[in-house]
Design a protein around this motif. Structure first.
Motif, mmCIF file in Angstrom:
data_model
loop_
_atom_site.group_PDB
_atom_site.id
_atom_site.type_symbol
_atom_site.label_atom_id
_atom_site.label_comp_id
_atom_site.label_asym_id
_atom_site.label_seq_id
_atom_site.Cartn_x
_atom_site.Cartn_y
_atom_site.Cartn_z
ATOM 1 N N LEU A 22 0.523 -1.100 -0.348
ATOM 2 C CA LEU A 22 0.058 -0.116 -0.089
ATOM 3 C C LEU A 22 0.653 1.279 0.164
ATOM 4 O O LEU A 22 0.270 2.623 -0.676
ATOM 5 C CB LEU A 22 -0.540 -0.180 1.646
ATOM 6 C CG LEU A 22 -2.171 -0.783 1.169
ATOM 7 C CD1 LEU A 22 -2.178 -1.257 2.826
ATOM 8 C CD2 LEU A 22 -2.874 -0.850 -0.066
ATOM 9 N N ALA A 67 -7.386 -5.115 -0.148
ATOM 10 C CA ALA A 67 -6.158 -3.921 -0.017
ATOM 11 C C ALA A 67 -6.015 -3.063 -1.689
ATOM 12 O O ALA A 67 -6.187 -1.903 -1.776
ATOM 13 C CB ALA A 67 -5.055 -3.707 -0.022
ATOM 14 N N GLU B 43 -12.130 -4.696 4.829
ATOM 15 C CA GLU B 43 -11.692 -2.973 4.398
ATOM 16 C C GLU B 43 -11.620 -2.293 6.358
ATOM 17 O O GLU B 43 -10.911 -1.746 6.826
ATOM 18 C CB GLU B 43 -12.724 -2.474 3.829
ATOM 19 C CG GLU B 43 -12.007 -1.127 3.826
ATOM 20 C CD GLU B 43 -10.426 -0.592 2.980
ATOM 21 O OE1 GLU B 43 -10.273 -1.443 1.884
ATOM 22 O OE2 GLU B 43 -9.956 0.280 3.135
ATOM 23 N N TYR B 48 -8.056 -1.103 6.682
ATOM 24 C CA TYR B 48 -8.011 0.559 7.131
ATOM 25 C C TYR B 48 -7.116 1.279 7.886
ATOM 26 O O TYR B 48 -6.349 1.837 8.151
ATOM 27 C CB TYR B 48 -8.888 1.354 7.649
ATOM 28 C CG TYR B 48 -9.898 2.929 7.921
ATOM 29 C CD1 TYR B 48 -9.349 3.400 6.907
ATOM 30 C CD2 TYR B 48 -9.639 2.846 8.862
ATOM 31 C CE1 TYR B 48 -8.956 4.730 6.879
ATOM 32 C CE2 TYR B 48 -9.831 4.515 9.329
ATOM 33 C CZ TYR B 48 -9.210 4.981 8.281
ATOM 34 O OH TYR B 48 -9.622 6.952 8.205
ATOM 35 N N ARG B 51 -3.808 1.223 6.030
ATOM 36 C CA ARG B 51 -3.593 2.559 5.084
ATOM 37 C C ARG B 51 -3.801 3.719 6.240
ATOM 38 O O ARG B 51 -2.414 4.813 5.914
ATOM 39 C CB ARG B 51 -4.817 2.477 4.819
ATOM 40 C CG ARG B 51 -5.426 1.563 3.654
ATOM 41 C CD ARG B 51 -6.400 2.483 2.726
ATOM 42 N NE ARG B 51 -7.574 1.263 2.196
ATOM 43 C CZ ARG B 51 -6.974 1.121 1.530
ATOM 44 N NH1 ARG B 51 -5.849 0.659 1.098
ATOM 45 N NH2 ARG B 51 -7.921 0.051 0.606
ATOM 46 N N TYR B 52 -4.095 3.881 7.457
ATOM 47 C CA TYR B 52 -4.267 4.920 8.002
ATOM 48 C C TYR B 52 -2.335 4.687 8.647
ATOM 49 O O TYR B 52 -2.173 6.303 8.802
ATOM 50 C CB TYR B 52 -5.380 4.286 9.786
ATOM 51 C CG TYR B 52 -5.185 5.153 10.544
ATOM 52 C CD1 TYR B 52 -6.083 7.192 10.018
ATOM 53 C CD2 TYR B 52 -4.622 6.210 11.268
ATOM 54 C CE1 TYR B 52 -5.820 7.850 10.996
ATOM 55 C CE2 TYR B 52 -4.424 7.027 12.306
ATOM 56 C CZ TYR B 52 -5.177 8.091 12.369
ATOM 57 O OH TYR B 52 -5.292 8.855 12.982
ATOM 58 N N ASN B 55 -0.631 6.688 6.326
ATOM 59 C CA ASN B 55 -0.640 7.777 6.123
ATOM 60 C C ASN B 55 0.000 9.398 7.083
ATOM 61 O O ASN B 55 0.115 10.103 7.291
ATOM 62 C CB ASN B 55 -2.288 7.566 6.195
ATOM 63 C CG ASN B 55 -2.708 8.928 4.335
ATOM 64 O OD1 ASN B 55 -1.947 8.510 3.927
ATOM 65 N ND2 ASN B 55 -3.507 9.408 4.641
ATOM 66 N N LEU B 125 -6.573 8.950 0.777
ATOM 67 C CA LEU B 125 -6.047 8.848 1.926
ATOM 68 C C LEU B 125 -4.765 8.542 0.884
ATOM 69 O O LEU B 125 -4.616 8.480 -0.791
ATOM 70 C CB LEU B 125 -6.146 7.564 2.259
ATOM 71 C CG LEU B 125 -6.732 7.619 3.348
ATOM 72 C CD1 LEU B 125 -7.145 6.336 3.421
ATOM 73 C CD2 LEU B 125 -6.988 7.998 4.666
ATOM 74 N N ILE B 127 -1.810 6.977 -0.679
ATOM 75 C CA ILE B 127 -1.883 4.709 -0.882
ATOM 76 C C ILE B 127 -2.261 4.823 -2.357
ATOM 77 O O ILE B 127 -3.204 5.394 -3.051
ATOM 78 C CB ILE B 127 -2.366 3.910 -0.001
ATOM 79 C CG1 ILE B 127 -3.769 4.600 0.204
ATOM 80 C CG2 ILE B 127 -2.224 4.330 1.485
ATOM 81 C CD1 ILE B 127 -5.204 3.000 -0.160
ATOM 82 N N SER B 169 -14.081 4.298 5.602
ATOM 83 C CA SER B 169 -13.218 4.920 4.734
ATOM 84 C C SER B 169 -14.239 4.394 3.345
ATOM 85 O O SER B 169 -14.917 4.077 3.541
ATOM 86 C CB SER B 169 -12.003 4.398 4.227
ATOM 87 O OG SER B 169 -11.935 2.313 4.705
ATOM 88 N N THR B 171 -14.064 3.722 -1.366
ATOM 89 C CA THR B 171 -12.978 3.454 -2.490
ATOM 90 C C THR B 171 -13.875 4.116 -3.814
ATOM 91 O O THR B 171 -15.489 3.964 -3.727
ATOM 92 C CB THR B 171 -12.752 1.845 -2.980
ATOM 93 O OG1 THR B 171 -11.998 1.240 -1.933
ATOM 94 C CG2 THR B 171 -11.470 2.015 -4.171
#
Lengths: 164, 293
Positions: A22, A67, B43, B48, B51-52, B55, B125, B127, B169, B171
């Motif tokens: 990611l 993802a 997710e 998530y 991803r967080y 970030n 985000l 990513i 979140s 997409t």
């Protein structure tokens, strides 16, 4: 060695590999990004085949699908195929030198990419440039020796089995 | 002692079962979209947080950058923004007068009143997704009332629509994705057509345009509101290239999106007013971010 101790090392490293997938990269580097999840999974399946196997590969394949926003099951299919091949041949791959292993890894990654490419084509999301699409198999094979050494050190540090 | 063979049912048998399971999941996801809830759960609870975490350092550097920028710079920026705000305010005054006039005229014609819209600011985000898809992830989800099919716009025009929703979140597929099509009309003469994404180049293509259609480079495309998914009259793109190959039925028309698909960081989620009423019933917690339009 119990399974729980093994999973306490394997699952975090697998989650880390998902983060590597990611991680934002500059635009030009996108095509070179190796398939980290598959590489990590191959290592663990080869090092500890009695704990890390097909079911785990399938679950992390699904997570990779979520993802990356691909159709659910696409990476899971490829990952299960690769780990099946690894489980059939791990005794042979293990004794090979790092360079020879990298060649095997290249073939495994290529098999996975071709399978996911085929699925992408079936659902009408075929990539425009096939060569670029297959490039991660080369970068993955090139990075394998270093990844192997790092993961082996992690495994030894947590004294998970002494073979390989 | 290490076992020479792995325990349990044979590896090949398990592989076949899991391969079959993958195929079933794929068919269920692609054909019937049955697995949106499963995707949402994975997710929300696993991807998530990852991803967080990724970030966080990026957010930190941005924050540090803001904290360390000089006062001079901030003053200049402040002055510039104030001026921009003033200009926007002036043009809004004119627009509100025009809107009232438009409503009056519509009333006289007995036409349907326009639907209102409600907006919420979301952040992208930072990513990477599959490089072969044109998708982005935003930091608002079903907790904020985001729904599948919701339009996403930025300050310049339409960006895309939401395709997967998780708790906090979502997409969004960009309008330049090869699987995306958006009903548009040409602002100048209201010629209606559909804009398809062209993939990596970030451009759009208008298909089935006859050779003699009144269409010129530089024409602005706006959403037509047909199909009921995108609200009408938001800018989508500008025609950049028209090719009329001899011997073919249709012209080849290429447009460039006006939204900054690869640069915008803040985006707006749009609710139509009827949908908005439904959503506020579900989640009454969100008030201040909604600017009526």
């Amino acid at each position: 060695m119990q399974a729980s101790r093994c999973y306490r090392v394997v699952v975090p490293t697998m989650l880390f590999s998902l983060m590597l997938v990611l991680l934002p990269l500059p635009e030009w580097a996108h095509a070179f990004r190796p398939d980290w999840v598959t590489l990590f999974m191959i290592y663990w399946a080869m090092a500890m085949p009695e704990f890390v196997g097909l079911l785990m590969a399938w679950i992390f394949g699904l997570l990779l699908d979520v993802a990356q926003g691909t159709i659910l099951g696409q990476h899971a299919l490829g990952l299960v195929l690769v780990i099946w091949l690894v489980q059939m041949t791990y005794l042979r791959i293990r004794v090979a030198s790092l360079i020879q292993q990298a060649l095997v890894i290249f073939v495994l990654l290529l098999a996975k990419l071709l399978l996911t490419l085929w699925v992408s084509g079936l659902v009408g999301q075929a990539p425009e440039n096939i060569t670029l699409y297959l490039l991660p198999s080369v970068t993955g094979a090139l990075i394998w020796p270093w990844l192997f050494i790092v993961l082996r050190d992690i495994r030894r540090r947590y004294t998970l089995t002494n073979r390989f | 002692m290490q076992p020479l063979f792995l325990p349990g049912p044979s590896v090949t048998f398990r592989a076949i079962v899991l391969l079959a399971a993958s195929v079933v999941v794929m068919v269920a996801d692609h054909r019937w979209q049955h697995l949106e809830s499963m995707r949402g759960v994975l997710e929300s609870y696993i991807i998530y947080p990852l991803r967080y975490t990724i970030n966080l350092p990026i957010d930190f550097f941005r924050w540090a950058d803001q904290g360390l920028s000089s006062q001079q710079f901030l003053l200049e920026e402040n002055a510039r923004l104030k001026e921009q705000q003033l200009r926007a305010q002036v043009s809004l005054q004119k627009i509100s007068v025009l809107e009232r006039e438009n409503d009056r005229l519509r009333e006289m014609l007995g036409a349907q009143p326009k639907v209102g819209e409600r907006m919420l600011v979301a952040e992208l985000l930072v990513i990477d997704l599959d490089p072969n898809r044109q998708q982005v992830v935003i930091n608002k989800g079903s907790n904020q009332g985001v729904y599948i099919g919701q339009p996403v716009i930025d300050a310049w025009g339409v960006m895309g629509q939401v395709i997967h929703v998780a708790d906090s979140s979502a997409t969004a597929m960009l309008i330049s994705d090869p699987n995306h099509a958006i009903p548009v009309q040409i602002n100048r003469n209201e010629l209606r057509t559909t804009a398809f994404g062209l993939g990596c180049g970030g451009q759009l293509e208008l298909r089935h345009i006859p050779h003699n259609a009144d269409i010129e480079p530089g024409d602005l495309l706006v959403t037509s509101g047909l199909g009921g998914r995108f609200p009408a009259n938001y800018p989508v793109g500008r025609i950049v290239e028209i090719d009329r190959p001899v011997g073919e039925t249709f012209a080849r028309v290429i447009a460039e999106p006006v939204a900054h698909l690869d640069r915008s960081r803040e985006v707006l989620l749009v609710w139509r007013e009827e949908a908005a009423i439904m959503n506020t019933e579900i989640s009454p917690t969100q008030g201040p971010a909604n600017a009526g339009k």
